[in-house]
Design an enzyme around this catalytic site. Structure first.
Site, PDB file in Angstrom:
ATOM      1  CE  LYS A 194      -2.507   3.479   1.434  1.00 52.71           C
ATOM      2  NZ  LYS A 194      -1.982   4.808   1.900  1.00 52.71           N
ATOM      3  CD  GLU A 269      12.781   3.436   9.098  1.00 50.57           C
ATOM      4  OE1 GLU A 269      12.742   4.452   9.934  1.00 50.57           O
ATOM      5  OE2 GLU A 269      12.888   3.543   7.891  1.00 50.57           O
ATOM      6  CB  CYS A 303      13.309   8.294   8.372  1.00 49.21           C
ATOM      7  SG  CYS A 303      13.949   6.642   7.834  1.00 49.21           S
ATOM      8  CD  GLU A 399      10.342  12.847  12.173  1.00 46.61           C
ATOM      9  OE1 GLU A 399      11.377  12.288  11.414  1.00 46.61           O
ATOM     10  OE2 GLU A 399       9.402  12.158  12.489  1.00 46.61           O
TER      11      GLU A 399
END
Length: 480
Positions: A194, A269, A303, A399
């Site tokens: 997806k 993750e 990331c 973040e």
């Protein structure tokens, strides 16, 4: 320079009426709802994709389940490796096509799409292909009591779990999709991917190439849509493993739901507020090019990229002065121009998120350089350095996942470790120094899944990758 010419094959693929990829072919959706794909550099709609409902998802999962039971799990490891290598060959043959699809939908610089996204995808596919014939169990002599002098042996067998759900983010959709495909297929599993609703085209094209590579229909399926589509996928009773890469809040929700679904296995993750420590002995001129390249690659939408710079007090003023000068020289422009050094953010919601942090920094007078959204077409912001008011500053804790870096000074190693670890995240970190002995003493004290010395953001398929604390559960790559 001008923009590269879009290949005719890319134009033709974009112009299609895209559906889902189920059992080896593009199929129409059961719903009429569609999602527009926007070029982040121009804000033009370039294509639209289908929205999968629960019925669409179940068709894809059933196809993957049937392919697992009837074909792929019984395919020899040697054959699985051959087919993954054939897929790598086809990705290499269609490299420019895939790179252009990535740039058009993500705003990634064309050279980055070519030389990182596609090139690394090929390397990872070949790495996973090599593992197909090397997945072994163990034999051992157990210590159960002997009654009459008899001896016992035990052995373990590593078997595929079945259908894997791979939920892929928008920043590196092709490469991260291949991470999930490669690890699933080499172990004998099948997969339903997806992609993000912002960046789906490259994975739809990859699924077609997989059929050309001889991978049986149903082994790789792709369903497109928003969060509800992913939810249907996670909740399917036939899904035995969920592999997710994305934000912390979404990852926590997926993990909680997977646990409720009869303890479905998960690999998560997630995000990071990654730290880079610049020690007193470094030569700023030597480290700056590599550090800033790792920081601002894909406009900081990585990331693993560093967002917090800890600079020894003796080097702070020099670093800020020289880093600001370099950042101000980055050429901002079209990602299809091979001379551009800095492109747009990948989508409007993320642009608004980053702009929120920039506006906050402007109001608090924390901007060293940059700090503005460009008043132009496209989702462009300036690469930015910020000074923070302390380690509890929201800009230091949250973040941004963008080209926004916070700088702060430290004096002692003990202070450095305390400040670096003052975060709910723990994905990556780096130490920049010429004193290897000191680096080796610091590394075990840093709370992060990956720690580099004199480099940052580089990933290798042979090295496990994943986070600690809120940055994730499980590891990608290697034999982990």
């Amino acid at each position: 320079m001008s923009d590269v010419k879009i290949l005719e094959s890319v134009q033709q693929f974009i112009a299609r009426h895209h559906g889902h990829f189920i059992h080896g072919e593009c199929v129409a959706t059961e719903t009429s709802e569609r999602i527009e794909l926007v070029n982040p550099a121009t804000e033009h709609v370039i294509a639209s994709i289908a929205t999968a409902d629960q019925q669409d998802v179940e068709k894809a999962v059933q196809s993957a389940h049937n392919a697992f039971s009837n074909a792929w799990a019984n395919t020899s490891p040697y054959e699985r490796g051959l087919k993954l290598n054939k897929l790598a060959d086809l990705v290499e043959q269609h490299a420019e096509e895939l790179a252009q699809l990535e740039t058009l939908t993500t705003g990634k610089l064309i050279n980055l799409s070519r030389h990182l996204e596609v090139a690394q995808s090929i390397i990872f596919l070949r790495y996973f292909a090599g593992w197909a014939t090397k997945i072994n169990g163990q034999t051992m002599q157990p210590s159960i009591p002997s009654m009459h002098g008899e001896k016992y042996s035990a052995y373990t067998v590593r078997q595929p779990v079945g259908v894997v759900a791979g939920i892929v983010p928008w920043n590196f959709s092709l490469m991260i999709g291949i991470w999930k495909i490669g690890s699933a297929l080499t172990t004998g599993c099948t997969i339903v991917l997806k992609p993000s609703e912002f960046t789906t085209l490259s994975l739809l094209r990859l699924a077609e190439l997989a059929i050309e590579a001889g991978i049986p229909a149903g082994v790789i399926n792709v369903v497109t849509g928003k969060g509800e589509t992913g939810q249907y996928l996670i909740d399917s009773a036939l899904v035995k493993k969920v592999s997710f890469t994305g934000s912390v809040p979404t990852g926590i929700a997926i993990g909680q739901q997977a646990m409720k679904n009869d303890l479905t296995r998960v690999s998560l993750e997630l995000g990071g507020k990654n730290a880079a420590a610049i020690l007193a002995d470094v030569n700023i001129d030597e480290i700056l090019p590599n550090l800033l390249q790792a920081t601002f690659v894909h406009q900081g939408q990585v990331c693993a990229a560093p967002e917090r710079f800890f600079i020894h007090q003796s080097k702070y003023d020099e670093f800020v002065q020289k880093a600001s000068a370099v950042v101000q020289q980055l050429k901002i422009g079209s990602p299809l121009d091979e001379m551009t050094m800095f492109g747009p953010l990948s989508n409007r919601p993320h642009f608004e998120k980053v702009k929120h942090y920039l506006d906050l920094a402007q109001r608090n007078n924390q901007v060293i350089t940059g700090g503005n959204a460009l008043q132009t077409t496209g989702y462009f912001v300036e690469p930015t350095l910020l000074k923070v008011q302390g380690i509890d500053d929201p800009l230091f804790l949250e973040e941004t996942f963008g080209p926004v870096v916070d700088v702060i000074a430290f004096e002692t190693d003990e202070e450095l470790i305390t400040m670096m670890n003052h975060s709910r995240f723990g994905l990556t970190a780096s130490v920049w120094t010429n004193d290897l002995a000191k680096a080796m003493r610091l590394i075990p004290q840093i709370e992060a899944g990956s720690i580099w010395v004199n480099m940052h953001t580089f990933l290798d398929p042979a090295v496990p990758f994943g986070g600690v604390k809120a940055s994730g559960v499980g590891r990608e790559f290697s034999d982990a």
